[in-house]
Design a protein around this motif. Structure first.
Motif, PDB file in Angstrom:
ATOM      1  N   ALA A 159     -18.231 -36.299 110.129  1.00 44.21           N
ATOM      2  CA  ALA A 159     -18.844 -35.162 110.829  1.00 44.21           C
ATOM      3  C   ALA A 159     -19.968 -35.610 111.752  1.00 44.21           C
ATOM      4  O   ALA A 159     -20.069 -35.142 112.898  1.00 44.21           O
ATOM      5  CB  ALA A 159     -19.370 -34.137 109.818  1.00 44.21           C
ATOM      6  N   MET A 160     -20.816 -36.527 111.293  1.00 45.11           N
ATOM      7  CA  MET A 160     -21.905 -37.031 112.128  1.00 45.11           C
ATOM      8  C   MET A 160     -21.360 -37.694 113.392  1.00 45.11           C
ATOM      9  O   MET A 160     -21.867 -37.475 114.506  1.00 45.11           O
ATOM     10  CB  MET A 160     -22.756 -38.038 111.341  1.00 45.11           C
ATOM     11  N   ALA A 161     -20.334 -38.534 113.231  1.00 39.74           N
ATOM     12  CA  ALA A 161     -19.739 -39.228 114.378  1.00 39.74           C
ATOM     13  C   ALA A 161     -19.098 -38.232 115.338  1.00 39.74           C
ATOM     14  O   ALA A 161     -19.257 -38.324 116.561  1.00 39.74           O
ATOM     15  CB  ALA A 161     -18.705 -40.247 113.900  1.00 39.74           C
ATOM     16  N   ASP A 162     -18.380 -37.260 114.788  1.00 43.96           N
ATOM     17  CA  ASP A 162     -17.716 -36.247 115.625  1.00 43.96           C
ATOM     18  C   ASP A 162     -18.722 -35.418 116.422  1.00 43.96           C
ATOM     19  O   ASP A 162     -18.518 -35.134 117.611  1.00 43.96           O
ATOM     20  CB  ASP A 162     -16.869 -35.304 114.749  1.00 43.96           C
ATOM     21  N   LEU A 213     -22.873 -45.247 111.184  1.00 39.71           N
ATOM     22  CA  LEU A 213     -22.698 -44.689 109.833  1.00 39.71           C
ATOM     23  C   LEU A 213     -21.226 -44.730 109.429  1.00 39.71           C
ATOM     24  O   LEU A 213     -20.870 -45.186 108.344  1.00 39.71           O
ATOM     25  CB  LEU A 213     -23.188 -43.237 109.793  1.00 39.71           C
ATOM     26  N   LEU A 214     -20.382 -44.255 110.348  1.00 41.77           N
ATOM     27  CA  LEU A 214     -18.949 -44.165 110.056  1.00 41.77           C
ATOM     28  C   LEU A 214     -18.314 -45.543 109.926  1.00 41.77           C
ATOM     29  O   LEU A 214     -17.493 -45.783 109.035  1.00 41.77           O
ATOM     30  CB  LEU A 214     -18.253 -43.366 111.160  1.00 41.77           C
ATOM     31  N   PHE A 231     -27.150 -47.107 104.970  1.00 39.38           N
ATOM     32  CA  PHE A 231     -26.892 -45.747 104.477  1.00 39.38           C
ATOM     33  C   PHE A 231     -25.446 -45.319 104.735  1.00 39.38           C
ATOM     34  O   PHE A 231     -24.888 -44.508 103.994  1.00 39.38           O
ATOM     35  CB  PHE A 231     -27.861 -44.751 105.112  1.00 39.38           C
ATOM     36  N   GLY A 232     -24.840 -45.867 105.774  1.00 40.17           N
ATOM     37  CA  GLY A 232     -23.451 -45.529 106.073  1.00 40.17           C
ATOM     38  C   GLY A 232     -22.490 -45.903 104.961  1.00 40.17           C
ATOM     39  O   GLY A 232     -21.464 -45.248 104.767  1.00 40.17           O
ATOM     40  N   THR A 233     -22.817 -46.944 104.211  1.00 43.69           N
ATOM     41  CA  THR A 233     -21.925 -47.387 103.131  1.00 43.69           C
ATOM     42  C   THR A 233     -22.015 -46.515 101.884  1.00 43.69           C
ATOM     43  O   THR A 233     -21.151 -46.598 101.011  1.00 43.69           O
ATOM     44  CB  THR A 233     -22.227 -48.852 102.735  1.00 43.69           C
ATOM     45  N   ILE A 234     -23.052 -45.688 101.800  1.00 40.91           N
ATOM     46  CA  ILE A 234     -23.246 -44.915 100.561  1.00 40.91           C
ATOM     47  C   ILE A 234     -23.152 -43.402 100.752  1.00 40.91           C
ATOM     48  O   ILE A 234     -23.294 -42.644  99.791  1.00 40.91           O
ATOM     49  CB  ILE A 234     -24.605 -45.262  99.903  1.00 40.91           C
ATOM     50  N   ILE A 235     -22.925 -42.938 101.997  1.00 40.61           N
ATOM     51  CA  ILE A 235     -22.818 -41.490 102.213  1.00 40.61           C
ATOM     52  C   ILE A 235     -21.381 -41.019 101.981  1.00 40.61           C
ATOM     53  O   ILE A 235     -20.446 -41.826 102.029  1.00 40.61           O
ATOM     54  CB  ILE A 235     -23.284 -41.089 103.634  1.00 40.61           C
ATOM     55  N   PRO A 236     -21.162 -39.709 101.748  1.00 40.27           N
ATOM     56  CA  PRO A 236     -19.809 -39.185 101.556  1.00 40.27           C
ATOM     57  C   PRO A 236     -18.967 -39.312 102.834  1.00 40.27           C
ATOM     58  O   PRO A 236     -19.499 -39.316 103.944  1.00 40.27           O
ATOM     59  CB  PRO A 236     -20.046 -37.705 101.212  1.00 40.27           C
ATOM     60  N   MET A 237     -17.650 -39.398 102.656  1.00 32.41           N
ATOM     61  CA  MET A 237     -16.737 -39.548 103.785  1.00 32.41           C
ATOM     62  C   MET A 237     -16.875 -38.401 104.782  1.00 32.41           C
ATOM     63  O   MET A 237     -16.935 -38.613 105.998  1.00 32.41           O
ATOM     64  CB  MET A 237     -15.282 -39.609 103.300  1.00 32.41           C
TER      65      MET A 237
END
Length: 471
Positions: free
Chosen positions: A412-415, A162-163, A401-407
């Motif tokens: 946060a998901m990756a962390d 995603l990130l 979906f990773g290209t269109i989600i908020p930063m």
């Protein structure tokens, strides 16, 4: 609804890293450093020598295993992660990244040495392994190995992808054609189709060409960073003064810990070099060496290459140009603005090309670790062809979906998923610390006697029932 989800993810992220993960990372890294008497510094020359040592019986060499783990580490985090840390946390984040790198290198040594000791032998004579295997074999806790594999899949198939996809599309924001609604969708479709084509059996030539180009791109990136720094050499003293002043501004740090340079330095340093996360041991276990400690020592170099070389190149290049580091330019824009002060319009284009190559190899490389986890969860057998196709399709959707989600959601998901892996792997390494230390002492004893160290499990009182490769 969307804002509530992002706020929840940020709240979990903040608690996980402060106070939980920062305490675990510092305590584990410090504990390993003391236990090994600073092996990551003390035996640096030996690590460099071992990199070029040939493999046993033509199997995967230390250098090849190092390149696999380094390729997975080197990516968008070296550019976007550092930029985000500086813009949101402050220049002092660089210092704490360096500190975590030195401390974390000892964790990298421990996890890779343990992966080597408890690795498995494949039918063709090659070897494989990782945290799931040393947790199962040494701690006799298969349930914990399963939980670790679930976190690994969540990290590398979801969080990191995603990130990575978000970071790639963000590099296009500086161009006039960029539309915040349409451009990310278009990039997401192109990226998903390209990765999907390669994952589902096609694009072998694309993957081969990319793997050849990326190392040269990494070297070019460092060279260009050095040019920018040299042309701004008069700003360098003030730049370092700013880094250290901000790093030791404890009043500001403790006034807002979760958003401080300390926490951002820890977060982005861990995301970039992955020391202690439990990913690199999967590659380390594949190396054919005469002694497990050899690969443990070699693996410390990957942490240094990632953080002390590539991350530092980004940080110093940006800070020496004196471009204001604000929240509005966090991410690719800050790096592109910095490089354009010297190279004009070519600079941002170079960063975009570098990001495309880094992101593409990272997206494919992440799934190498996922495959190993899926095999472990499937009773150490290859999943069915239908399941593999279905799973790869899901991964492709995640990339879109990773290209269109908020930063904030992407980071946060990756962390969070990476933090879950770390909170399982590091305590396991601490519990098995004596095994790795005994192996290190055995290695040093043989070296002192002028021998090429060869590992015998009985010498460190390991039961053969717990081992598969070493007899």
């Amino acid at each position: 609804m969307g804002k509530a989800i992002v706020d929840t993810l940020n709240a979990i992220d903040n608690v996980m890293y402060y106070p939980i993960l920062i305490i675990v990372l510092v305590f584990a890294g410090g504990y390993f450093t003391i236990l090994t008497r600073g092996v990551q510094i003390r035996m640096f020359r030996e690590s460099c020598r071992l990199v070029m040592e040939p493999s046993e019986n033509g199997q995967v060499s230390s250098f090849q295993a190092l390149m696999v783990s380094t390729a997975s580490r080197v990516g968008t985090g070296n550019i976007i992660g550092v930029s985000t840390a500086i813009c949101l946390g402050g220049p002092g984040a660089c210092f704490w990244m360096w500190v975590m790198c030195i401390i974390g290198a000892s964790s990298a040594f421990m996890e890779s040495t343990l992966a080597q000791i408890y690795k498995q032998r494949a039918k063709d004579g090659s070897c494989y392994g990782g945290p799931a295997y040393y947790i199962e074999k040494a701690l006799h806790a298969r349930w914990l190995s399963i939980v670790f594999c679930i976190f690994l899949i969540a990290t590398y198939a979801v969080g990191f992808n995603l990130l990575c996809a978000y970071n790639l599309q963000s590099t296009f924001a500086v161009y006039p054609f960029y539309d915040s609604q349409r451009t990310p969708v278009a990039i997401g479709i192109i990226l998903a189709v390209l990765v999907g084509y390669c994952l589902l059996g096609g694009g072998k030539r694309i993957v081969h060409m990319t793997s050849l180009i990326v190392p040269f791109m990494g070297i070019s990136y460092v060279v260009i960073s050095l040019i920018v720094i040299l042309l701004n050499i008069t700003h360098v003293p003030a730049m370092f003064a700013e880094i250290f002043r901000d790093a030791f501004n404890f009043k500001a740090i403790f006034g807002g810990v979760s958003g401080s340079c300390l926490i951002y330095g820890v977060k982005r340093g861990l995301y970039s070099n992955e020391a202690g996360v439990g990913s690199a041991p999967n590659a380390s276990a594949s190396a054919s060496v005469t002694h497990p400690v050899k690969q443990g020592l070699v693996q410390t170099l990957s942490v240094y290459i990632d953080t002390l070389l590539l991350c530092t190149a980004t940080a110093l290049m940006c800070l020496c140009t004196r471009i204001p580091h604000t929240k509005e330019v966090s991410g690719a824009i800050y790096v592109q603005k910095a490089i354009s002060t010297v190279f004009g319009g070519i600079g941002p284009t170079f960063i975009t090309i570098a990001m495309i190559l880094f992101a593409f190899t990272t997206l494919l490389g992440n799934l190498f670790y996922v495959d190993n986890a899926l095999i472990f969860l499937n009773g150490k057998k290859e999943p069915s062809k239908k399941f593999r196709i279905f799973f790869k399709c899901v991964c492709v959707l995640v990339i879109f979906f990773g290209t269109i989600i908020p930063m904030d959601a992407a980071w946060a998901m990756a962390d969070i998923t990476m933090g879950g892996m770390t909170l399982i792997n590091l305590p396991a390494c601490m519990m098995l610390g004596k095994v790795a230390i005994d192996a290190l002492r055995d290695y040093e004893k043989q070296k002192a006697a002028g021998k090429n160290p060869v590992f015998k499990a009985a010498k460190i009182k390991l039961q053969s029932d717990d081992l598969d490769y070493w007899e």
